[in-house]
Design a protein around this motif. Sequence first.
Motif, PDB file in Angstrom:
ATOM      1  N   SER A 142      -8.911  12.098  -2.700  1.00 19.11           N
ATOM      2  CA  SER A 142      -7.701  11.617  -2.034  1.00 19.11           C
ATOM      3  C   SER A 142      -6.419  12.263  -2.551  1.00 19.11           C
ATOM      4  O   SER A 142      -5.349  12.019  -1.997  1.00 19.11           O
ATOM      5  N   CYS A 179     -10.477   2.619  -7.790  1.00 19.65           N
ATOM      6  CA  CYS A 179      -9.833   2.002  -6.621  1.00 19.65           C
ATOM      7  C   CYS A 179      -8.398   1.585  -6.955  1.00 19.65           C
ATOM      8  O   CYS A 179      -8.168   0.755  -7.832  1.00 19.65           O
ATOM      9  N   LEU A 183      -4.087   4.795   9.702  1.00 19.13           N
ATOM     10  CA  LEU A 183      -4.018   5.706   8.559  1.00 19.13           C
ATOM     11  C   LEU A 183      -5.089   5.396   7.520  1.00 19.13           C
ATOM     12  O   LEU A 183      -5.560   6.292   6.809  1.00 19.13           O
ATOM     13  N   HIS A 184      -5.448   4.111   7.429  1.00 20.40           N
ATOM     14  CA  HIS A 184      -6.402   3.712   6.401  1.00 20.40           C
ATOM     15  C   HIS A 184      -7.790   4.320   6.613  1.00 20.40           C
ATOM     16  O   HIS A 184      -8.582   4.359   5.672  1.00 20.40           O
ATOM     17  N   ASP A 230       0.850  -1.184   0.000  1.00 25.18           N
ATOM     18  CA  ASP A 230       0.000   0.000   0.000  1.00 25.18           C
ATOM     19  C   ASP A 230       0.889   1.239   0.000  1.00 25.18           C
ATOM     20  O   ASP A 230       2.112   1.139  -0.001  1.00 25.18           O
ATOM     21  N   ARG A 231       0.272   2.391  -0.066  1.00 21.91           N
ATOM     22  CA  ARG A 231       1.027   3.646  -0.106  1.00 21.91           C
ATOM     23  C   ARG A 231       0.464   4.624   0.908  1.00 21.91           C
ATOM     24  O   ARG A 231       0.276   5.813   0.641  1.00 21.91           O
ATOM     25  N   ALA A 232       0.240   4.089   2.109  1.00 22.56           N
ATOM     26  CA  ALA A 232      -0.313   4.920   3.183  1.00 22.56           C
ATOM     27  C   ALA A 232       0.643   6.073   3.510  1.00 22.56           C
ATOM     28  O   ALA A 232       0.202   7.187   3.785  1.00 22.56           O
ATOM     29  N   TYR A 271      -7.955   5.098  -2.834  1.00 20.54           N
ATOM     30  CA  TYR A 271      -8.028   3.737  -2.295  1.00 20.54           C
ATOM     31  C   TYR A 271      -9.402   3.474  -1.678  1.00 20.54           C
ATOM     32  O   TYR A 271      -9.524   2.847  -0.640  1.00 20.54           O
ATOM     33  N   THR A 272     -10.433   3.967  -2.342  1.00 19.42           N
ATOM     34  CA  THR A 272     -11.789   3.610  -1.911  1.00 19.42           C
ATOM     35  C   THR A 272     -12.369   2.570  -2.860  1.00 19.42           C
ATOM     36  O   THR A 272     -12.098   2.590  -4.053  1.00 19.42           O
ATOM     37  N   SER A 273     -13.145   1.657  -2.329  1.00 18.46           N
ATOM     38  CA  SER A 273     -13.882   0.678  -3.125  1.00 18.46           C
ATOM     39  C   SER A 273     -15.375   0.961  -3.073  1.00 18.46           C
ATOM     40  O   SER A 273     -16.178   0.137  -3.476  1.00 18.46           O
ATOM     41  N   SER A 274     -15.735   2.143  -2.573  1.00 21.03           N
ATOM     42  CA  SER A 274     -17.132   2.404  -2.207  1.00 21.03           C
ATOM     43  C   SER A 274     -17.851   3.233  -3.259  1.00 21.03           C
ATOM     44  O   SER A 274     -17.637   4.446  -3.375  1.00 21.03           O
ATOM     45  N   PRO A 276      -4.075   1.864  -4.942  1.00 24.54           N
ATOM     46  CA  PRO A 276      -3.425   2.177  -3.672  1.00 24.54           C
ATOM     47  C   PRO A 276      -2.757   3.540  -3.632  1.00 24.54           C
ATOM     48  O   PRO A 276      -2.260   3.932  -2.570  1.00 24.54           O
ATOM     49  N   GLY A 277      -2.745   4.271  -4.767  1.00 25.29           N
ATOM     50  CA  GLY A 277      -2.076   5.556  -4.765  1.00 25.29           C
ATOM     51  C   GLY A 277      -3.022   6.721  -4.628  1.00 25.29           C
ATOM     52  O   GLY A 277      -3.057   7.399  -3.603  1.00 25.29           O
ATOM     53  N   TYR A 291      -7.203   7.164   4.463  1.00 21.89           N
ATOM     54  CA  TYR A 291      -6.639   6.723   3.174  1.00 21.89           C
ATOM     55  C   TYR A 291      -7.674   5.937   2.369  1.00 21.89           C
ATOM     56  O   TYR A 291      -7.615   5.899   1.146  1.00 21.89           O
ATOM     57  N   ARG A 292      -8.651   5.339   3.037  1.00 19.30           N
ATOM     58  CA  ARG A 292      -9.653   4.513   2.372  1.00 19.30           C
ATOM     59  C   ARG A 292     -11.061   5.053   2.669  1.00 19.30           C
ATOM     60  O   ARG A 292     -11.904   4.376   3.279  1.00 19.30           O
ATOM     61  N   PRO A 293     -11.355   6.277   2.212  1.00 16.98           N
ATOM     62  CA  PRO A 293     -12.617   6.918   2.601  1.00 16.98           C
ATOM     63  C   PRO A 293     -13.840   6.144   2.129  1.00 16.98           C
ATOM     64  O   PRO A 293     -13.862   5.603   1.025  1.00 16.98           O
ATOM     65  N   GLY A 294     -14.847   6.109   2.974  1.00 17.41           N
ATOM     66  CA  GLY A 294     -16.113   5.482   2.611  1.00 17.41           C
ATOM     67  C   GLY A 294     -16.152   3.978   2.789  1.00 17.41           C
ATOM     68  O   GLY A 294     -17.228   3.379   2.741  1.00 17.41           O
ATOM     69  N   VAL A 295     -14.994   3.361   2.997  1.00 19.17           N
ATOM     70  CA  VAL A 295     -14.940   1.899   3.113  1.00 19.17           C
ATOM     71  C   VAL A 295     -15.209   1.511   4.568  1.00 19.17           C
ATOM     72  O   VAL A 295     -14.571   2.046   5.467  1.00 19.17           O
ATOM     73  N   PHE A 297       0.259   8.738   0.989  1.00 17.20           N
ATOM     74  CA  PHE A 297      -1.002   9.439   1.257  1.00 17.20           C
ATOM     75  C   PHE A 297      -0.810  10.472   2.373  1.00 17.20           C
ATOM     76  O   PHE A 297      -1.241  11.624   2.259  1.00 17.20           O
TER      77      PHE A 297
END
Lengths: 387, 387
Positions: free
Chosen positions: A277, A301, B366-367, A79-81, A307-310, A303-304, B370-374, A84
């Motif tokens: 993001s 979606c 951090l996620h 990942d690239r937290a 990174y949402t799947s929503s 990792p850079g 980094y992973r909004p909405g998930v 971010f």
Amino acid sequence: MSGSTLVTNIGELVTNDPSLGDGPLGLRRHAAVVIDNGRVAWIGDARTAPAADTVLDADGRAALPGFVDSHAHLVFAGDRAAEFGARMAGEAYTGGGIRTTVAATRAAGDDELRANVARLRGEALRQGTTTIEIKSGYGLSVADEARSLRIAREFTDETTFLGAHVVPAGRDPDDYVAEVCGEMLGACTPYAKWVDVFCERGAFDGEQSRAVLEAGRAAGLGLRVHANQLDEGPGVRLAVELGAASADHCTHLSDSDVAALAGGDTVATLLPGAEFSTRSPYPDARRLLDAGATVALATDCNPGSSYTSSMPFCVALAVREMRMTPAEALWAATVGGARALRRDDVGVLRVGARADLLLLDAPSYLHLAYRPGVPLVSTVLLNGVPL
Amino acid sequence: MSGSTLVTNIGELVTNDPSLGDGPLGLRRHAAVVIDNGRVAWIGDARTAPAADTVLDADGRAALPGFVDSHAHLVFAGDRAAEFGARMAGEAYTGGGIRTTVAATRAAGDDELRANVARLRGEALRQGTTTIEIKSGYGLSVADEARSLRIAREFTDETTFLGAHVVPAGRDPDDYVAEVCGEMLGACTPYAKWVDVFCERGAFDGEQSRAVLEAGRAAGLGLRVHANQLDEGPGVRLAVELGAASADHCTHLSDSDVAALAGGDTVATLLPGAEFSTRSPYPDARRLLDAGATVALATDCNPGSSYTSSMPFCVALAVREMRMTPAEALWAATVGGARALRRDDVGVLRVGARADLLLLDAPSYLHLAYRPGVPLVSTVLLNGVPL
């Protein structure tokens, strides 16, 4: 599940077929849907619904077609937290971090890549994404692109060859384009439905992009383009000229870009998760809609930059930040995505369509934008089968 | 669950106790937590963890304290999806829609109100909110405010009397304030820990707000203030002068407001869900943090201006829109909320604290940004007991 299923007592049904109900969403109240063999077999009033082997009582909740996410980069490792965090502290997004993921992806075994796709595919599915496109683009060698697509194909038919994501470190750009158009394309075509290119400063210019797209088309692949994300450039016009199914991002558009999209068959796929993001200005969805372009929403979606799947999150952003109405945003996240994949069997609920159906913990689709961040998708039927 | 529980193989543990790990979040790697009788009994390295009756393997995932949502309006009936749609089409938010919810709430039976609180409390809990404050404020009569708080008290100890939410239709403002400070306060005090007032144009001015807060204090309640949401006004300075636990919203602040918050014991509680859903400018969190104020994040969950129950969504917004670092945002959503409720037993994981602990489907806190909405919160322990 064998036999037929009746989903009944649907308080509000989004069909996306104007002949079945009100407005562009084809809204019906107090509706029912019968599913047989993974397809919609009947739609109508709950009081007149036929019997079925299994009954699912929606108890007044809203039902809608599953989301169609037409743009996702799920085959990667790591990942690239940290990147971010740096960006949120003020660093600009340039796309350069893609190479970090390429190194991690090349170093990963097949099982690690497969497990990561499975994790993200499952996460998206639980949030209502019943159709998903998956790109390669973090391998950037003949073997790593081919295995990325081979793994992607285990999860979806909508696979996209994105060897032209960025020029890998240490490669001459023109040599690399020739490889993408030659040996790499040959190795990837068996697993790919689409070809895509990142037409952008720092990635591939107009002529390189044209070469990749024309080679892909000659190999029998459909066309998609990453276009105009970071700057106005030739991507959108090239996509329309070549009849690509979709031009994705569309963040920086000239008047002629907008006119081209409005006049052609290329869907403008907006990816507001990327702007969220990367803390960038959002695309002007209203300008596109008002000009008559077809707009889709997708997650991007990866990792850079997103990174949402929503898909529900993207719908909420589209309403808040791009001034789409809740109806326009939902349409774009369902039928819009289907058009961007040139599909007419998903994104809609009509007789014969795939029985991909969501129930919300809410009385109306409006709540997807009205209740941002809340996981409202409570039931997912994929090909008529509950998760 | 009876007996002790060992949560082990935590890849990253947020303790929020700097004496237990790195930085303000007190971060530890490869950690374990032992829980006994609903409290944290031990924290340390996973390799040296003592035995326990039950073992929960975090498998390298991140663990953190449950979120503390210090501002939520959950006792109401109906929704305002249509108002939301109109606002997204361009209408301004004025707070006037509160009266719509008051009418629906008064018309509802106790069971309907209770079911709505239960629905939203459950939804928040599944997203990791282990401590929640619940306000009245949609009854606005002696009987309706008292029953709102009686129902709220079934769900939390952190109940807030907000009879001074808005002047109900047809009432004289000064008469209404006198009732709030008199008979209504008397009927509500048995069920309330806090008193709150909406000090804002269109609601209550500085003198009316002072009267409500002083009456509440005399009745033994702690103080909170809805302050400076729509305009600079007297709310923040009044909150600090009277030693309120929290001034909530803080969207429009003068230099003297910022200085007062930095110099006093009043937490600045920011509610970015309200700015998201009213399409308003966000509070300047950096200005507050740089001045030395204590900042909390909360949802403001309510059917008008912010119908999210998601603390992770608020964390993501705080980073994207208010330029808080991911660490500052997480701190504000946990310890910050606890400070806004004057609690030291929640929002932290240290020996003796309440065992409210979350596991994320992610390797790091951090996620959350980094992973909004998930929906990343995969396991919730409340008082040491899994949901």
